[in-house]
Design an enzyme around this catalytic site. Structure first.
Site: not given
Ligand code: NAD
Length: 472
Positions: A188, A192, A210, A244
């Site tokens: 994420g 967070v 990750e 990502c």
């Protein structure tokens, strides 16, 4: 007792019973997972279409085939990954068995993101099962259709004593994180990740992160511009830029930029037609919140839109968009874009491009496009990033033999293929000593003497050149 701790206790009891340890059990669960993927291909395609309007082609490639590939890799190899790894020894322990034993960690938590909502849960799960753990998976609530599909399918295919799904968003995840896990695998955002780390620190739980960041694409020197444009457009706008490892921005000289732009225009038309809004090969932005975030970036940017720029809020549509004259302090350069917006920044030289990259956080992936191997090698040697790929974008992450993960702010740890198995295993250092040669031990016992010390040092270092240690 709340329901989360009940679930975790149930899994912990199973783990302690040793149920997940035998190779045959792990193999059976991995084959069941393979059946889950094979039997439900259409449901997976439908779910990611609902969540992201992900085209079937992209869904099969990035959600289904990647999981299938990882499953085949694990099923074919995990028994050899499980084997004890015998290590080189010095003289003092010559008669002993010295090896590294891969042991499961226990009850582990996998938290997924919404952009590849199926594979970001399945791929870590494959390695966690292969390594013999009990697992709780927490898919992203943002990709709600895939979340409920995962919650429906996992209990049907996998042992419910060992593997479970928890649904929900931030509050649910925070409640879950109040409990002790043996490992947390989080995919994420960086923001967070900080709260995940805080929660993990209470129990000193090890964490794999990750994350994302801004992946640069440096185009320099002699370049096949037509091919570069196609590879760049494909990797940037695949999944509507919500990857990502998508190239976040391009760095190139003015000459390269001017040569590139007509090819980018031609490629975008070729891939998504002159009316990309009606083209079925282009997905949508996942939520209204993300659509607004991206449109805000576009409005606030001081760069000049040269391609695309159109949008439609109700449809959560943003056209593939390219901007030039973007400066380093532009709003588009502040955070990961994570959408179909590509800023092009210019540099005067390769060194300036490398300096630019090195001024930022280390990215998850770094791309360099050049036909000159000296350029590719220079960039590889003078920079750092989670992964590196020359003359293409994103393709490096499809290989299960390469570790996938970040470095520094783009992530901690890695996975895919054997690397996932390693992430979810403890490498226990084992030395099984016998009772022989007690007379040699006298050397290390008091009363200490200089003579014994030098003999002891000699036995412990007599192996002048150590063969390379274990690869992982
Ligand atoms: P996110 O951080 O908002 O959410 C990820 C997960 O965390 C979700 O399951 C969510 O329910 C949970 N969560 C959200 N807020 C939380 C909180 N306050 N406390 C505890 N849990 C919380 O991330 P996202 O928007 O789903 O994903 C986008 C980000 O993920 C991007 O930065 C992208 O680069 C990154 N990403 C990285 C990889 C990788 O493999 N490195 C892959 C995909 C996405």
């Amino acid at each position: 007792m709340d329901t989360h701790s009940q679930v975790i206790n149930r899994l912990r009891t199973t783990f302690r019973s040793g149920k997940t340890l035998p190779e045959e059990f792990r193999r059976e669960q991995l084959s069941n997972l393979l059946s889950l993927v094979k039997d439900n291909e259409q449901l997976i395609i439908d779910a990611v279409y609902k969540d992201l309007r992900k085209p079937k082609f992209e869904a099969v490639l990035s959600e289904i085939e990647m999981c299938r590939n990882e499953l085949y890799c694990a099923i074919d190899n995990f028994s050899s990954w499980m084997k004890p790894e015998y290590v080189s020894k010095h003289l003092a322990v010559k008669l002993d068995d010295c090896f590294v034993r891969r042991e499961p960690l226990g009850v582990v938590l996998i938290i997924g993101a919404w952009n590849y909502p199926f594979q970001l849960i399945l791929i870590p799960l494959i390695g966690a099962i292969a390594a013999g753990n009990c697992v709780i998976v927490k898919p992203s609530e943002v990709s709600a259709a895939t979340e409920s599909l995962i919650a429906e399918l996992i209990p049907k295919y996998l042992s419910q004593d060992c593997y479970t799904v928890v649904c929900g968003g931030a509050e649910e995840t925070k409640a879950l994180l109040e409990n002790r896990f043996d490992h947390i695998f989080y995919t994420g955002s960086q923001a967070v990740a900080r709260s995940i780390l805080q929660a993990a620190s209470i129990h000193l739980t090890p964490v794999t992160l990750e994350l994302g960041g801004k992946c640069p694409c440096l185009i320099y020197g002699r370049v096949n511009i037509a091919a570069a444009a196609r590879r760049l457009v494909w990797s940037k706008f695949f999944n509507t830029g919500q990857s990502c490892v998508a190239p976040d921005y391009v760095l190139c000289t003015r000459d390269v930029r001017d040569a590139l732009l007509p090819f980018l225009r031609e490629t975008l038309e070729e891939f998504y037609s002159k009316e990309p809004q009606t083209n079925l090969d282009l997905g949508r932005i996942v939520t209204d919140r993300h659509w607004t975030r991206l449109m805000d970036l576009l409005h606030k940017s001081r760069g000049k839109v040269v391609l695309g720029g159109e949008s439609h809020q109700e449809e959560k549509y943003i056209a593939p968009t390219v901007l030039v004259d973007v400066e380093e302090d532009d709003v588009l350069m502040e955070e990961e874009i994570f959408g179909p917006i590509l800023p092009i920044l210019t540099v005067e030289s390769l060194e300036e491009g490398i300096d630019f990259i090195n001024r930022k956080e280390k990215p998850l992936a770094l791309y360099v496009f050049s036909e000159e191997s000296s350029v590719v090698n220079t960039v590889m040697e003078k920079t750092s990033s989670g992964g590196f790929c020359s003359n293409d974008g994103m393709v490096h992450m499809t290989l299960p033999t390469l570790p996938f993960g970040g470095v520094g702010a783009s992530g901690w740890g890695s996975y895919h293929g054997r690397w996932t198995f390693e992430t979810f295993s403890h490498r226990r250092a084992c030395m099984l000593r016998g009772w022989a040669l007690e007379r040699l031990n006298v050397l290390r016992y008091p009363p200490y003497t200089d003579n014994n010390l030098s003999l002891l040092c000699w036995t412990a270092s007599a192996k002048k050149s150590w063969p390379s240690c274990s690869v992982m």
